[in-house]
Design a protein around this motif. Structure first.
Motif, PDB file in Angstrom:
ATOM      1  N   TYR A 230       9.083  -7.581 -30.006  1.00  0.00           N
ATOM      2  CA  TYR A 230       9.026  -7.692 -28.781  1.00  0.00           C
ATOM      3  C   TYR A 230       8.293  -8.793 -28.122  1.00  0.00           C
ATOM      4  O   TYR A 230       7.906  -9.164 -27.142  1.00  0.00           O
ATOM      5  N   ALA A 231       8.382  -9.864 -29.162  1.00  0.00           N
ATOM      6  CA  ALA A 231       7.987 -11.235 -28.690  1.00  0.00           C
ATOM      7  C   ALA A 231       9.042 -12.078 -27.873  1.00  0.00           C
ATOM      8  O   ALA A 231       9.691 -12.861 -28.519  1.00  0.00           O
ATOM      9  N   ASN A 232       9.325 -11.613 -26.847  1.00  0.00           N
ATOM     10  CA  ASN A 232      10.595 -12.191 -26.083  1.00  0.00           C
ATOM     11  C   ASN A 232       9.870 -12.889 -25.080  1.00  0.00           C
ATOM     12  O   ASN A 232       9.684 -12.064 -23.887  1.00  0.00           O
ATOM     13  N   LYS A 233       9.899 -14.109 -24.706  1.00  0.00           N
ATOM     14  CA  LYS A 233       9.405 -14.810 -23.787  1.00  0.00           C
ATOM     15  C   LYS A 233       8.095 -14.443 -23.511  1.00  0.00           C
ATOM     16  O   LYS A 233       7.375 -14.813 -22.601  1.00  0.00           O
ATOM     17  N   GLN A 234       7.371 -13.855 -24.545  1.00  0.00           N
ATOM     18  CA  GLN A 234       5.787 -13.720 -24.747  1.00  0.00           C
ATOM     19  C   GLN A 234       5.514 -13.613 -26.311  1.00  0.00           C
ATOM     20  O   GLN A 234       6.208 -13.556 -26.862  1.00  0.00           O
ATOM     21  N   THR A 235       4.004 -13.929 -26.343  1.00  0.00           N
ATOM     22  CA  THR A 235       3.695 -13.552 -27.852  1.00  0.00           C
ATOM     23  C   THR A 235       3.683 -12.251 -28.239  1.00  0.00           C
ATOM     24  O   THR A 235       3.655 -11.269 -27.337  1.00  0.00           O
TER      25      THR A 235
ATOM     26  N   ARG B 221       1.207  -9.685 -35.114  1.00  0.00           N
ATOM     27  CA  ARG B 221       2.439 -10.706 -35.131  1.00  0.00           C
ATOM     28  C   ARG B 221       3.421 -10.046 -35.831  1.00  0.00           C
ATOM     29  O   ARG B 221       4.651 -10.385 -35.604  1.00  0.00           O
TER      30      ARG B 221
ATOM     31  N   SER C 220       0.038  -5.840 -23.166  1.00  0.00           N
ATOM     32  CA  SER C 220       0.767  -5.283 -22.143  1.00  0.00           C
ATOM     33  C   SER C 220       0.944  -3.832 -22.514  1.00  0.00           C
ATOM     34  O   SER C 220       0.414  -2.848 -21.597  1.00  0.00           O
ATOM     35  N   TYR C 221       1.532  -3.282 -23.480  1.00  0.00           N
ATOM     36  CA  TYR C 221       1.751  -1.841 -23.813  1.00  0.00           C
ATOM     37  C   TYR C 221       0.523  -1.005 -23.733  1.00  0.00           C
ATOM     38  O   TYR C 221       0.349  -0.065 -23.086  1.00  0.00           O
TER      39      TYR C 221
ATOM     40  N   ASN D 279       0.449 -10.682 -26.795  1.00  0.00           N
ATOM     41  CA  ASN D 279       0.529 -10.264 -25.409  1.00  0.00           C
ATOM     42  C   ASN D 279       1.268  -9.144 -25.213  1.00  0.00           C
ATOM     43  O   ASN D 279       1.248  -8.382 -24.209  1.00  0.00           O
ATOM     44  N   ALA D 280       2.449  -8.869 -25.939  1.00  0.00           N
ATOM     45  CA  ALA D 280       3.278  -7.855 -25.948  1.00  0.00           C
ATOM     46  C   ALA D 280       2.423  -6.460 -26.191  1.00  0.00           C
ATOM     47  O   ALA D 280       2.755  -5.447 -25.447  1.00  0.00           O
TER      48      ALA D 280
END
Length: 211
Positions: free
Chosen positions: A72-77, A66, A84-85, A80-81
């Motif tokens: 990187y929590a832009n339009k996602q948590t 967190r 994805s990475y 989740n960022a």
């Protein structure tokens, strides 16, 4: 076997290789043969295996992530960022034998200046992480806070801090649970600004055995 009805340029019926020649209201056409639905290597199953592997790594460090991926929590948590990475960049191998390459995984990501010359040493049930104070380089500040993390690959557990020593201190320690003795751990070091607005991309400090 397919049958040509009207010469080499005409329609055909039956199967030829990977295509089928059916007809509808007297009009001949071709379509591909359906894939075997029992094929276990569907795209969805492949991705699910990668996600499961990454989730095993991220769940024990959710609260760390967190902070580590907050920018990187832009339009996602942030979680989740990070997911994805790591799925895209740190999972290697061929289905179903995927493996997480811990050296390529990030536990924090951002533009804050990383520390210099960071290393980790093991002794007496703890790890001691040291670095050189590079305050003043770029946006590095002496008050930036170290974020050390150790992930136990044997137990799927982790110990970490998101507000350890300052950059100027040049040293941070993590003490391990007593039942970690002899286990293998992956060590990372991130940094966050004192006001929490900037985060440094984590450094991988290697794999070590708890002694």
């Amino acid at each position: 076997m397919g049958t040509i009805k009207q010469g080499i340029l005409g329609g055909f019926s039956g199967k030829v290789g990977t295509v089928i020649g059916p007809s509808w209201k007297g009009i001949s056409y071709m379509r591909g043969r359906a894939q075997n639905v029992k094929n276990p290597r569907t795209e969805g199953q492949v991705e699910q295996r990668k996600f499961s592997l990454t989730l095993e790594f991220l769940k024990p460090i959710t609260s760390y992530i967190r902070t580590g991926f907050k920018t990187y929590a832009n339009k996602q948590t942030a979680f989740n960022a990070a997911m994805s990475y790591i799925v895209k960049n740190a999972v290697s191998g061929v289905y179903p034998n995927y493996a997480l390459d811990y050296s390529l995984a990030l536990v924090s990501r951002g533009n804050l200046k990383q520390p210099a010359n960071a290393v980790a040493a093991m002794s007496s049930g703890k790890t001691t992480i040291t670095w050189s104070d590079n305050s003043g380089e770029g946006d590095a500040q002496s008050t930036d806070l170290a974020m050390p993390l150790a992930f136990n690959i044997n137990k799927g557990e982790a110990v970490f801090s998101t507000a350890s020593a300052s950059r100027a201190d040049q040293l941070a320690e993590l003490t391990f649970p007593t039942d970690w003795m002899g286990d293998t751990v992956e060590i990372y070091l991130g940094f966050v600004s004192a006001d929490g607005t900037s985060v440094a991309t984590s450094l991988y400090l290697g794999q070590n055995t708890v002694i």
